[in-house]
Design an enzyme around this catalytic site. Structure first.
Site, mmCIF file in Angstrom:
data_model
loop_
_atom_site.group_PDB
_atom_site.id
_atom_site.type_symbol
_atom_site.label_atom_id
_atom_site.label_comp_id
_atom_site.label_asym_id
_atom_site.label_seq_id
_atom_site.Cartn_x
_atom_site.Cartn_y
_atom_site.Cartn_z
ATOM 1 N N TRP A 140 -4.456 12.716 -21.952
ATOM 2 C CA TRP A 140 -5.380 11.919 -22.775
ATOM 3 C C TRP A 140 -4.793 10.546 -23.124
ATOM 4 C CZ3 TRP A 140 -8.098 15.489 -26.930
ATOM 5 C CH2 TRP A 140 -8.568 16.649 -26.302
ATOM 6 N N ASP A 188 0.843 -1.186 0.000
ATOM 7 C CA ASP A 188 0.000 0.000 0.000
ATOM 8 C C ASP A 188 0.883 1.242 0.000
ATOM 9 O OD1 ASP A 188 -1.789 2.029 0.434
ATOM 10 O OD2 ASP A 188 -2.601 1.229 2.316
ATOM 11 N N TYR A 221 -8.481 16.109 -8.553
ATOM 12 C CA TYR A 221 -7.461 15.227 -9.132
ATOM 13 C C TYR A 221 -6.214 16.016 -9.508
ATOM 14 C CZ TYR A 221 -5.056 12.534 -12.735
ATOM 15 O OH TYR A 221 -4.098 11.914 -13.499
#
Length: 278
Positions: free
Chosen positions: A150, A36, A125
């Site tokens: 993108w 993690d 974000y």
């Protein structure tokens, strides 16, 4: 070269692993099942076992809309997780390549963003990825920050796969035409990241496939190359509301790559053609 690739099961991480394998590098790919990132001790322990000379940090929280309602999770991964990796790299003299995003900019204007333009994210974000950039710059002298846009490829969900699926179900699609940027093929970006890992030069870089288009242009090219009859209806962003605001200008200047003698990526139409053929 002993390399660690985080986010190895993601669409970019998969292709970085494949590219490293082509070069016969000693590369270890890790993902959330291995440890993690938000756990500092676990991250440091995992990296200490591998002892990488270079870390390509592809792992990220990328659910752009969900981040608006889960900011703590977005920052835990994109800021704190990145900080934990940067700490290890700084302490052990490893290079760190951090994959960032065009979303660190607000999308104003129509000129390509330069690496030294002032970031001003328009959503959670973007703010979380910018916080990750700041951690890397603060902690790790041997760093390269690579902003891209993108992203599409064979692995994972992306715009190309979504358009192909929807085109098989509908005769026409409404697609946003007032957001402009450049698609980035994971195969091409992975090759560049490995080139940079082999010849590291500290700094911030912008890397997307050459050229520019709107999302509507991108969809139209997808349908043309895949021989789909689906019609693209251009709409403004205001007619396609999302939880997170999107930058209208995602153009990224490759000048920093050119100045550092790295190769720029091929034109996006060629990249899309290769992805669909593969």
């Amino acid at each position: 070269m002993n390399m660690l690739i985080t986010g190895a099961q993601g669409q970019l991480g998969c292709d970085v692993c494949l590219e490293a394998a082509k070069r016969n590098w000693q590369a270890t790919g890790v993902d959330i099942a291995d440890f993690d990132l938000t756990d500092r001790a676990a991250t440091h322990a995992a990296l200490a076992e591998i002892k990488p000379e270079v870390v390509i940090h592809c792992a990220a929280y990328t659910a752009v809309d969900r981040a608006e309602s889960e900011p703590e999770t977005a920052f835990a991964v994109n800021e704190n997780g990145t900080r934990h990796v940067a700490e290890y790299c700084a302490e052990h003299g490893a290079w760190m390549l951090y994959v960032s995003t065009d979303y660190v900019f607000d999308g104003s204007g129509d000129a390509p963003w330069q690496v030294d333009d002032t970031p001003a994210p328009c959503n959670v974000y973007g703010r979380s990825k910018l916080a990750g950039e700041q951690a890397v710059r603060e902690l790790c002298e041997g760093h390269m920050i690579v902003r891209t846009s993108w992203v599409f490829g064979q692995h994972g969900a992306n715009f190309v796969k979504t358009m192909l699926r929807l085109a098989s179900e509908r005769a026409s699609l409404n697609v946003v035409a007032d957001q402009v940027g450049a698609p980035t093929y994971t195969v091409d970006l992975a090759r560049l990241l490995c080139d940079m890992a082999a010849n590291p030069k500290a700094g911030i870089y912008h890397a997307s496939n050459a050229g520019q288009c709107s999302w509507a242009d991108f969809a139209r090219e997808i349908f043309s190359l895949s021989r789909s009859d689906c019609v693209v209806n251009e709409i403004p962003s205001s007619e396609f509301p999302t939880e997170a605001a999107r930058p209208k200008n995602s153009r990224l200047s490759p000048q920093a790559l050119i100045d550092a003698d790295y190769d720029i990526l091929p034109i996006w139409q060629d990249a899309l053609k290769r992805m669909l053929e593969e």
